[in-house]
Scaffold this motif. Structure first.
Motif, PDB file in Angstrom:
ATOM      1  N   SER A 548       0.838  -1.199   0.000  1.00  0.00           N
ATOM      2  CA  SER A 548       0.000   0.000   0.000  1.00  0.00           C
ATOM      3  C   SER A 548       0.876   1.252   0.000  1.00  0.00           C
ATOM      4  O   SER A 548       2.065   1.202   0.352  1.00  0.00           O
ATOM      5  CB  SER A 548      -0.909   0.013   1.231  1.00  0.00           C
ATOM      6  OG  SER A 548      -0.157   0.373   2.381  1.00  0.00           O
ATOM      7  N   PRO A 549       0.302   2.392  -0.383  1.00  0.00           N
ATOM      8  CA  PRO A 549       1.065   3.649  -0.331  1.00  0.00           C
ATOM      9  C   PRO A 549       1.600   3.949   1.062  1.00  0.00           C
ATOM     10  O   PRO A 549       2.675   4.525   1.209  1.00  0.00           O
ATOM     11  CB  PRO A 549       0.042   4.702  -0.777  1.00  0.00           C
ATOM     12  CG  PRO A 549      -0.979   3.945  -1.564  1.00  0.00           C
ATOM     13  CD  PRO A 549      -1.049   2.596  -0.940  1.00  0.00           C
ATOM     14  N   TYR A 550       0.861   3.547   2.100  1.00  0.00           N
ATOM     15  CA  TYR A 550       1.301   3.808   3.466  1.00  0.00           C
ATOM     16  C   TYR A 550       2.549   2.998   3.799  1.00  0.00           C
ATOM     17  O   TYR A 550       3.442   3.473   4.509  1.00  0.00           O
ATOM     18  CB  TYR A 550       0.164   3.486   4.442  1.00  0.00           C
ATOM     19  CG  TYR A 550      -1.046   4.364   4.254  1.00  0.00           C
ATOM     20  CD1 TYR A 550      -1.183   5.554   4.950  1.00  0.00           C
ATOM     21  CD2 TYR A 550      -2.051   4.016   3.350  1.00  0.00           C
ATOM     22  CE1 TYR A 550      -2.293   6.376   4.767  1.00  0.00           C
ATOM     23  CE2 TYR A 550      -3.159   4.829   3.158  1.00  0.00           C
ATOM     24  CZ  TYR A 550      -3.270   6.008   3.865  1.00  0.00           C
ATOM     25  OH  TYR A 550      -4.356   6.821   3.664  1.00  0.00           O
ATOM     26  N   GLN A 551       2.614   1.762   3.325  1.00  0.00           N
ATOM     27  CA  GLN A 551       3.813   0.959   3.561  1.00  0.00           C
ATOM     28  C   GLN A 551       5.027   1.561   2.871  1.00  0.00           C
ATOM     29  O   GLN A 551       6.137   1.529   3.398  1.00  0.00           O
ATOM     30  CB  GLN A 551       3.590  -0.475   3.066  1.00  0.00           C
ATOM     31  CG  GLN A 551       2.624  -1.284   3.914  1.00  0.00           C
ATOM     32  CD  GLN A 551       2.386  -2.655   3.319  1.00  0.00           C
ATOM     33  OE1 GLN A 551       1.590  -2.816   2.400  1.00  0.00           O
ATOM     34  NE2 GLN A 551       3.093  -3.650   3.831  1.00  0.00           N
ATOM     35  N   LEU A 552       4.828   2.110   1.659  1.00  0.00           N
ATOM     36  CA  LEU A 552       5.944   2.664   0.906  1.00  0.00           C
ATOM     37  C   LEU A 552       6.555   3.878   1.598  1.00  0.00           C
ATOM     38  O   LEU A 552       7.709   4.236   1.324  1.00  0.00           O
ATOM     39  CB  LEU A 552       5.494   3.049  -0.510  1.00  0.00           C
ATOM     40  CG  LEU A 552       5.084   1.896  -1.425  1.00  0.00           C
ATOM     41  CD1 LEU A 552       4.601   2.432  -2.759  1.00  0.00           C
ATOM     42  CD2 LEU A 552       6.247   0.942  -1.634  1.00  0.00           C
ATOM     43  N   ARG A 553       5.785   4.533   2.462  1.00  0.00           N
ATOM     44  CA  ARG A 553       6.319   5.695   3.169  1.00  0.00           C
ATOM     45  C   ARG A 553       7.116   5.291   4.406  1.00  0.00           C
ATOM     46  O   ARG A 553       7.666   6.148   5.098  1.00  0.00           O
ATOM     47  CB  ARG A 553       5.167   6.625   3.563  1.00  0.00           C
ATOM     48  CG  ARG A 553       4.399   7.158   2.367  1.00  0.00           C
ATOM     49  CD  ARG A 553       3.416   8.240   2.767  1.00  0.00           C
ATOM     50  NE  ARG A 553       2.567   8.591   1.638  1.00  0.00           N
ATOM     51  CZ  ARG A 553       1.280   8.293   1.545  1.00  0.00           C
ATOM     52  NH1 ARG A 553       0.696   7.636   2.525  1.00  0.00           N
ATOM     53  NH2 ARG A 553       0.575   8.647   0.491  1.00  0.00           N
ATOM     54  N   ASN A 554       7.175   3.997   4.694  1.00  0.00           N
ATOM     55  CA  ASN A 554       7.895   3.492   5.865  1.00  0.00           C
ATOM     56  C   ASN A 554       9.312   3.107   5.448  1.00  0.00           C
ATOM     57  O   ASN A 554       9.518   2.156   4.699  1.00  0.00           O
ATOM     58  CB  ASN A 554       7.155   2.290   6.448  1.00  0.00           C
ATOM     59  CG  ASN A 554       7.797   1.797   7.735  1.00  0.00           C
ATOM     60  OD1 ASN A 554       8.839   2.288   8.162  1.00  0.00           O
ATOM     61  ND2 ASN A 554       7.174   0.810   8.356  1.00  0.00           N
ATOM     62  N   ALA A 555      10.296   3.850   5.953  1.00  0.00           N
ATOM     63  CA  ALA A 555      11.689   3.596   5.563  1.00  0.00           C
ATOM     64  C   ALA A 555      12.174   2.222   6.001  1.00  0.00           C
ATOM     65  O   ALA A 555      13.164   1.710   5.471  1.00  0.00           O
ATOM     66  CB  ALA A 555      12.596   4.680   6.145  1.00  0.00           C
ATOM     67  N   ALA A 556      11.490   1.595   6.974  1.00  0.00           N
ATOM     68  CA  ALA A 556      11.913   0.283   7.466  1.00  0.00           C
ATOM     69  C   ALA A 556      11.351  -0.865   6.633  1.00  0.00           C
ATOM     70  O   ALA A 556      11.643  -2.035   6.918  1.00  0.00           O
ATOM     71  CB  ALA A 556      11.478   0.112   8.923  1.00  0.00           C
ATOM     72  N   LEU A 557      10.547  -0.557   5.604  1.00  0.00           N
ATOM     73  CA  LEU A 557       9.925  -1.620   4.803  1.00  0.00           C
ATOM     74  C   LEU A 557      10.954  -2.543   4.149  1.00  0.00           C
ATOM     75  O   LEU A 557      10.800  -3.776   4.222  1.00  0.00           O
ATOM     76  CB  LEU A 557       8.999  -1.002   3.753  1.00  0.00           C
ATOM     77  CG  LEU A 557       8.320  -1.992   2.806  1.00  0.00           C
ATOM     78  CD1 LEU A 557       7.406  -2.950   3.574  1.00  0.00           C
ATOM     79  CD2 LEU A 557       7.513  -1.239   1.737  1.00  0.00           C
ATOM     80  N   PRO A 558      12.012  -2.036   3.494  1.00  0.00           N
ATOM     81  CA  PRO A 558      12.995  -2.957   2.887  1.00  0.00           C
ATOM     82  C   PRO A 558      13.618  -3.899   3.909  1.00  0.00           C
ATOM     83  O   PRO A 558      13.812  -5.088   3.629  1.00  0.00           O
ATOM     84  CB  PRO A 558      14.039  -2.006   2.288  1.00  0.00           C
ATOM     85  CG  PRO A 558      13.313  -0.724   2.071  1.00  0.00           C
ATOM     86  CD  PRO A 558      12.331  -0.630   3.200  1.00  0.00           C
ATOM     87  N   GLU A 559      13.907  -3.367   5.100  1.00  0.00           N
ATOM     88  CA  GLU A 559      14.492  -4.213   6.150  1.00  0.00           C
ATOM     89  C   GLU A 559      13.502  -5.294   6.577  1.00  0.00           C
ATOM     90  O   GLU A 559      13.898  -6.442   6.841  1.00  0.00           O
ATOM     91  CB  GLU A 559      14.883  -3.331   7.336  1.00  0.00           C
ATOM     92  CG  GLU A 559      15.587  -4.079   8.449  1.00  0.00           C
ATOM     93  CD  GLU A 559      15.991  -3.147   9.581  1.00  0.00           C
ATOM     94  OE1 GLU A 559      16.372  -3.657  10.657  1.00  0.00           O
ATOM     95  OE2 GLU A 559      15.909  -1.915   9.376  1.00  0.00           O
ATOM     96  N   ARG A 560      12.232  -4.956   6.638  1.00  0.00           N
ATOM     97  CA  ARG A 560      11.206  -5.931   7.017  1.00  0.00           C
ATOM     98  C   ARG A 560      11.131  -7.057   5.990  1.00  0.00           C
ATOM     99  O   ARG A 560      11.050  -8.241   6.345  1.00  0.00           O
ATOM    100  CB  ARG A 560       9.850  -5.224   7.114  1.00  0.00           C
ATOM    101  CG  ARG A 560       8.707  -6.131   7.490  1.00  0.00           C
ATOM    102  CD  ARG A 560       8.708  -6.427   8.964  1.00  0.00           C
ATOM    103  NE  ARG A 560       7.721  -7.445   9.316  1.00  0.00           N
ATOM    104  CZ  ARG A 560       7.269  -7.616  10.554  1.00  0.00           C
ATOM    105  NH1 ARG A 560       7.709  -6.862  11.530  1.00  0.00           N
ATOM    106  NH2 ARG A 560       6.382  -8.552  10.810  1.00  0.00           N
ATOM    107  N   ILE A 561      11.148  -6.697   4.711  1.00  0.00           N
ATOM    108  CA  ILE A 561      11.094  -7.710   3.648  1.00  0.00           C
ATOM    109  C   ILE A 561      12.335  -8.592   3.696  1.00  0.00           C
ATOM    110  O   ILE A 561      12.259  -9.822   3.577  1.00  0.00           O
ATOM    111  CB  ILE A 561      10.955  -7.017   2.284  1.00  0.00           C
ATOM    112  CG1 ILE A 561       9.596  -6.307   2.187  1.00  0.00           C
ATOM    113  CG2 ILE A 561      11.113  -8.022   1.148  1.00  0.00           C
ATOM    114  CD1 ILE A 561       9.423  -5.472   0.937  1.00  0.00           C
ATOM    115  N   ALA A 562      13.512  -7.971   3.872  1.00  0.00           N
ATOM    116  CA  ALA A 562      14.759  -8.740   3.925  1.00  0.00           C
ATOM    117  C   ALA A 562      14.741  -9.723   5.089  1.00  0.00           C
ATOM    118  O   ALA A 562      15.189 -10.874   4.964  1.00  0.00           O
ATOM    119  CB  ALA A 562      15.945  -7.787   4.041  1.00  0.00           C
ATOM    120  N   ALA A 563      14.218  -9.287   6.241  1.00  0.00           N
ATOM    121  CA  ALA A 563      14.165 -10.171   7.409  1.00  0.00           C
ATOM    122  C   ALA A 563      13.250 -11.364   7.162  1.00  0.00           C
ATOM    123  O   ALA A 563      13.570 -12.500   7.547  1.00  0.00           O
ATOM    124  CB  ALA A 563      13.693  -9.377   8.628  1.00  0.00           C
TER     125      ALA A 563
END
Length: 712
Positions: A548-563
């Motif tokens: 969602s657009p809200y997730q994309l505004r979260n700078a920690a999203l890439p780290e969450r996916i990588a984890a």
């Protein structure tokens, strides 16, 4: 008797031929370099001028020097180095003048006179300085009429060369090459004629001795000079040809880019028109109406509570009464004609400053701005009701219709623009309950739907903890082979009392009440966990999730996916993140870092719902996405609408040019399937392939697909 006073001279035929060959080749290179010097960029022009002057001057000088080395007077001859060097520099100077004049836009008479005279002086200086390198005692006796003839030939040859430079400028292709070769022969013979005329003017008295006999001389030296000159000229010609080829490639690329830009612009205009225009009625659609509503509300809000802030914004929500029986009785084509007629009447009823749009089905909205927006909206509603009472001709019969209209005013009834439409819809519901064919203005008592949404969002807060969320999976297949390309994870909510709740209902709630972050993290973890479970069962596949657009505004999203990928020991390439076109474009600069980080993990990015946004296609090349997913709205009328086919063809061509896969969703018929394959779509998704299914049903579906393929 006088001839007996001078030595008999002659020329070595081999060296004469060699000198003429050099002269012709130098002339050919000169004509080519003249084009390069003229078309070169300002920064490179001086380098072409310097290199060209040295190459061309050396070629002309080599012709002259080889010709002199072939001069035989019956006594040993040699040429002093100093005057010989000066003659070489004079040749370079004459070449520089010629190439500099070649950069002029026009060859005026004064430019021709001055340039040819300067070149003639340089050529004559080269020749007679070279002759002065012969230190003879007694000195050369000149035949001045012949000397003047050689000067005239030099001047005429220079003038002819300048004219040829400008004449060949307008020629292209094979014709230019042929004319350039012919002109080079003429120029070479003219230069050779000047040289040998000048040599014929020199008379050596009997008993002449050469004090520079130990200087430059001999046929071996002539061979070295010829070879060096030809290599230098050939190098210059190769550089010139390479530059011309590079420019031709750049010009071709520029033309291709220009055509592509025009095609993209046309496709973009078509897509934007489709994105903001209702295909059936030609009215603005929901996206454009919402945009105008928010802009109008923001403009009014900016004025603040001042005496001048008297404008209000009225929204009318229209719904036809009894439209379904028309569709059932006369067919959908007749129903479409009724909707088009209603749209036409609405446009005639509204002012130019008002906005009317179709939301879908038989629902329309209108927006008015006025000092007394409520009164203006009610008056407009009455005009619409009167217009609707006029019979409509349907399938040869006159049919009378009515509509229910709800009115809400900003900021009186709602100071948040997105909710204003909901207020008007609630008022429309009250008009329906009142029997239809009337207009109702919103009141606070109509806010029951809002209370219902509060209850729903409270239940949604506990959905993750209670295990009520689940993922369904819809397969995607290769358009040509039919093999499974991957699956899309689709979020579902199994409410304990309401059963399955549509994502269209609870996802906006989650976004509005700040729950989408937690739900989005659950989707990432659950999709990766399911992938790992399938791997343990021997199933290798790729799964796509929606961000969602809200997730994309979260700078920690890439780290969450990588984890999540690391926890479940998955390859990043097995995960696809789908982002809607609108979400990606609205905050492209802010979210670009997040997108780049996700792409850097090796996770594939896909642009979802392409064609429903309002972005420029030029942004596509700046997005790290490798997949483009065409919205189902373009697929629905693909087989019946030539414009839809043209748009899809343009989009597919654009995506492939950007090395992106094209996914078409909403494929429901065999005709759509065939058309999409013909248009070049890579991947297909839709009910024709398979409906969304629980995770446990996927292995059986895959086995059935394999069995069907084997059986066929």
């Amino acid at each position: 008797m006088a001839s007996a006073l001078f030595l008999i001279t002659r020329h070595d035929p081999l060296l004469v031929v060699a000198s003429l060959v050099v002269a012709v080749f130098a002339s050919y290179v000169a004509l080519d370099l003249a084009r390069r010097v003229r078309v070169a960029e300002t920064g490179l022009r001086r380098w072409w001028l310097a290199g060209g002057s040295v190459s061309l001057g050396t070629g002309i000088w080599a012709m002259h020097f080889v010709g002199m080395l072939g001069f035989d007077a019956g006594v040993p001859l040699g040429y002093a180095g100093g005057p010989t060097l000066l003659s070489w520099l004079a040749a370079i100077g004459a070449a520089a003048v010629a190439l500099r004049i070649a950069t002029h836009d026009r060859l005026t008479p004064w430019v021709l006179l001055g340039g040819s005279s300067s070149m003639a002086v340089g050529i004559c200086a080269m020749h007679y300085l070279g002759m002065a390198a012969l230190e003879l005692v007694p000195p050369i006796v000149w035949r001045w009429p012949v000397v003047l003839a050689s000067v005239a030939i030099a001047w005429l040859a220079s003038a002819a060369a300048l004219r040829l430079f400008f004449a060949l400028r307008e020629q292209h292709g094979a014709l230019r090459l042929r004319l350039q070769g012919l002109a080079a022969v003429v120029m070479g013979l003219a230069i050779g004629g000047m040289h040998y005329t000048g040599m014929a003017a020199a008379q050596l008295p009997q008993g002449t001795i050469c004090r520079s006999v130990d200087g430059l001389s001999g046929q071996p030296l002539a061979a070295v000079v010829v070879t060096a000159a030809l290599f230098l000229l050939a190098g210059a010609l190769v550089l010139s040809i390479n530059d011309a080829m590079a420019r031709a490639r750049e010009a071709q690329l520029a033309r291709s880019l220009h055509r592509a830009t025009e095609d993209l612009q046309e496709a973009n205009e078509t897509l934007q028109r489709r994105a903001f225009e209702d295909a059936l009625t030609g009215l603005p659609n929901r996206a454009l109406f919402n945009d105008r509503l928010q802009h109008a509300a923001a403009r009014i809000a900016r004025r603040g509570p001042t005496p001048t802030a008297v404008e209000r914004l009225g929204v009318l929500f229209l719904d036809l009464d009894g439209f379904k029986p028309i569709n059932d009785s006369f067919g959908h084509e007749a129903g479409d004609e009724v909707l088009r007629e209603l749209a036409r009447r609405l446009q005639l009823t509204l002012r130019e400053s008002d906005t009317v749009a179709r939301l879908g089905g038989d629902e329309f909205v209108a927006m008015v701005e006025s000092r007394d927006a409520e009164a203006a909206a009610v008056t407009l509603a009455q005009r619409i009701l009167d217009a609707m009472r006029q019979p409509i001709r349907v399938a040869g019969q006159d049919v009378s219709l009515s509509c229910s209209i709800g009115v809400a005013v900003f900021p009186d009834h709602e100071d948040h623009a997105p909710r204003l439409l909901a207020r008007a819809e609630a008022a429309k519901g009250a008009a329906k309950r009142a029997g239809g064919g009337c207009c109702v203005v919103y009141e606070a008592s109509m806010a029951g739907d809002a209370a219902e949404q509060v209850l729903l969002q409270q239940a949604l807060r506990h959905a993750v903890a209670r295990g009520e969320l689940l993922l369904y999976y819809q397969p995607k297949v290769d358009a040509r082979s039919g093999q499974v390309h991957g699956l899309e994870a689709l979020l579902r909510w199994r409410h304990p009392e309401r059963g399955l709740v549509s994502p269209a209902v609870f996802v906006p709630l989650a976004e509005r009440f700040g729950l989408i972050g937690e739900i989005g993290n659950w989707v990432i973890d659950e999709a990766c966990a399911q992938l790992a479970r399938w791997h343990e069962q021997g199933l290798r596949c790729r799964v796509a999730i929606n961000l969602s657009p809200y997730q994309l505004r979260n700078a920690a999203l890439p780290e969450r996916i990588a984890a999540a990928l690391e926890q479940h020991r998955l390859q990043p390439s097995q995960l696809v993140c789908e982002i809607t076109e609108t979400a990606m474009m609205e905050n492209l600069d802010a979210e670009r870092s997040v997108l780049d980080q996700i792409a850097a993990l090796g996770v594939r990015l896909s642009i979802d719902d392409f064609g429903t946004g309002y972005s420029s296609l030029a942004h596509l090349r700046n997005i790290p996405a490798r997949q483009l997913k065409i919205d189902r709205s373009f697929v629905i009328d693909l087989t019946a609408n030539a414009d839809a086919q043209a748009v899809l063809e343009a989009v597919v061509g654009l995506a492939h040019a950007l090395r992106m896969e094209v996914v078409a969703e909403g494929v429901e018929t065999a005709d759509q399937h065939a058309a999409l394959v013909r248009l070049g779509c890579d991947i297909l998704q839709g009910y024709l392939i398979a409906r969304p299914m629980p995770a446990e049903a996927v292995p059986q579906w895959l086995e059935a697909l394999k069995a069907g393929a084997g059986g066929s």
